[in-house]
Write a protein that holds these residues in place. Sequence first.
Motif, PDB file in Angstrom:
ATOM      1  N   PHE A  48     -23.114 -48.538 -35.312  1.00  0.00           N
ATOM      2  CA  PHE A  48     -22.354 -49.790 -35.358  1.00  0.00           C
ATOM      3  C   PHE A  48     -22.887 -50.828 -34.361  1.00  0.00           C
ATOM      4  N   PHE A  49     -23.566 -50.367 -33.315  1.00  0.00           N
ATOM      5  CA  PHE A  49     -24.205 -51.318 -32.413  1.00  0.00           C
ATOM      6  C   PHE A  49     -25.338 -52.043 -33.135  1.00  0.00           C
ATOM      7  N   ILE A  50     -26.127 -51.276 -33.875  1.00  0.00           N
ATOM      8  CA  ILE A  50     -27.224 -51.882 -34.644  1.00  0.00           C
ATOM      9  C   ILE A  50     -26.667 -52.866 -35.686  1.00  0.00           C
ATOM     10  N   LEU A  51     -25.600 -52.459 -36.387  1.00  0.00           N
ATOM     11  CA  LEU A  51     -24.990 -53.333 -37.387  1.00  0.00           C
ATOM     12  C   LEU A  51     -24.446 -54.616 -36.752  1.00  0.00           C
ATOM     13  N   TYR A  53     -17.875 -50.255 -32.692  1.00  0.00           N
ATOM     14  CA  TYR A  53     -18.821 -49.699 -31.728  1.00  0.00           C
ATOM     15  C   TYR A  53     -18.145 -49.467 -30.370  1.00  0.00           C
ATOM     16  N   TYR A  54     -17.381 -50.468 -29.916  1.00  0.00           N
ATOM     17  CA  TYR A  54     -16.788 -50.407 -28.580  1.00  0.00           C
ATOM     18  C   TYR A  54     -15.788 -49.255 -28.442  1.00  0.00           C
ATOM     19  N   PHE A  55     -15.009 -49.045 -29.511  1.00  0.00           N
ATOM     20  CA  PHE A  55     -13.991 -48.008 -29.441  1.00  0.00           C
ATOM     21  C   PHE A  55     -14.452 -46.681 -30.045  1.00  0.00           C
ATOM     22  N   GLY A  56     -15.706 -46.615 -30.463  1.00  0.00           N
ATOM     23  CA  GLY A  56     -16.212 -45.374 -31.029  1.00  0.00           C
ATOM     24  C   GLY A  56     -16.323 -44.287 -29.983  1.00  0.00           C
ATOM     25  N   THR A  57     -16.251 -43.066 -30.444  1.00  0.00           N
ATOM     26  CA  THR A  57     -16.308 -41.936 -29.510  1.00  0.00           C
ATOM     27  C   THR A  57     -17.580 -41.114 -29.663  1.00  0.00           C
ATOM     28  N   ARG A  58     -18.137 -41.105 -30.857  1.00  0.00           N
ATOM     29  CA  ARG A  58     -19.345 -40.312 -31.089  1.00  0.00           C
ATOM     30  C   ARG A  58     -20.586 -41.170 -30.867  1.00  0.00           C
ATOM     31  N   ALA A  59     -21.614 -40.581 -30.279  1.00  0.00           N
ATOM     32  CA  ALA A  59     -22.836 -41.311 -29.919  1.00  0.00           C
ATOM     33  C   ALA A  59     -23.536 -41.890 -31.141  1.00  0.00           C
ATOM     34  N   LEU A 117     -15.975 -57.082 -36.399  1.00  0.00           N
ATOM     35  CA  LEU A 117     -15.504 -55.769 -36.868  1.00  0.00           C
ATOM     36  C   LEU A 117     -16.428 -54.647 -36.422  1.00  0.00           C
ATOM     37  N   THR A 118     -17.726 -54.863 -36.583  1.00  0.00           N
ATOM     38  CA  THR A 118     -18.677 -53.802 -36.211  1.00  0.00           C
ATOM     39  C   THR A 118     -18.733 -53.606 -34.700  1.00  0.00           C
TER      40      THR A 118
END
Length: 249
Positions: free
Chosen positions: A159-162, A147-153, A142-143
């Motif tokens: 979410f990468f850290i999570l 992260y992959y589809f997120g748009t904001r840095a 899920l995380t």
Amino acid sequence: MKKLLNILFLLIAVGLYAQNEAAFQKGNQLYNEGKYLEAIEQYQSIIDSGMHSAELYYNIANANYKLNKIAPTVYYYEKALQLAPDDADIQSNLAFAQNMTIDAIDELPEAGFSRILNNWIGKLNYNSWARVAVLFSFVFVLTFITYYFGTRANQKRYFFILSFIALTMMILSTVFAFRQKTMDTNDQPAIVFAVETQAKTDPNFTSEQVFVLHEGTKVQVLQAFGDWKKIQIANGTEGWIPAEDIKEL
């Protein structure tokens, strides 16, 4: 037909429970009257029926303790502790029972980190660690998708850290599950029931004696060969003894 069979099995189970409950109460009554041997017979009849509980093993251990039967006392306290490992009364009584044994064996010291790690892993069983691993795998998926589809840095970094933490915890939980499984498989304790038994270098009576054990001592079973069991005592020393001289937990 299937429904009738289910009802029949249910009636049998209820009847067996009622019978065992009556035997348990009878055993308690006999124990309170000081008839410890008769109480043991009542408790044993419940065990023979396939019913098990920490309270049952605790009571039969108490009765054997009153009769000064060292080996069955230690054995049934150990059985009770397997079902209720945090019970203070069982732990205390087991300690008293172990003081009745003759053998004084120094326990093999375990490295600090290894002891801490094993204690931590032992807080959950194999299945529980496996469920934790599955849970973290879902969290990771899920995380990582977020992260992959997120748009904001900032969001992607968060979410990468999570996802990295979840992946790490999933791997650790999986490793702990397999380690716990290995520990459980290798843990084959037994209690010496013979008044005295000689441990040999090989599984035959003509081989050299390694050490002598007495009733009530706890050992680890490592291997079986015919009518012999290879055991290890607390200090790490190994030897072969007749299988009939011990009773596995």
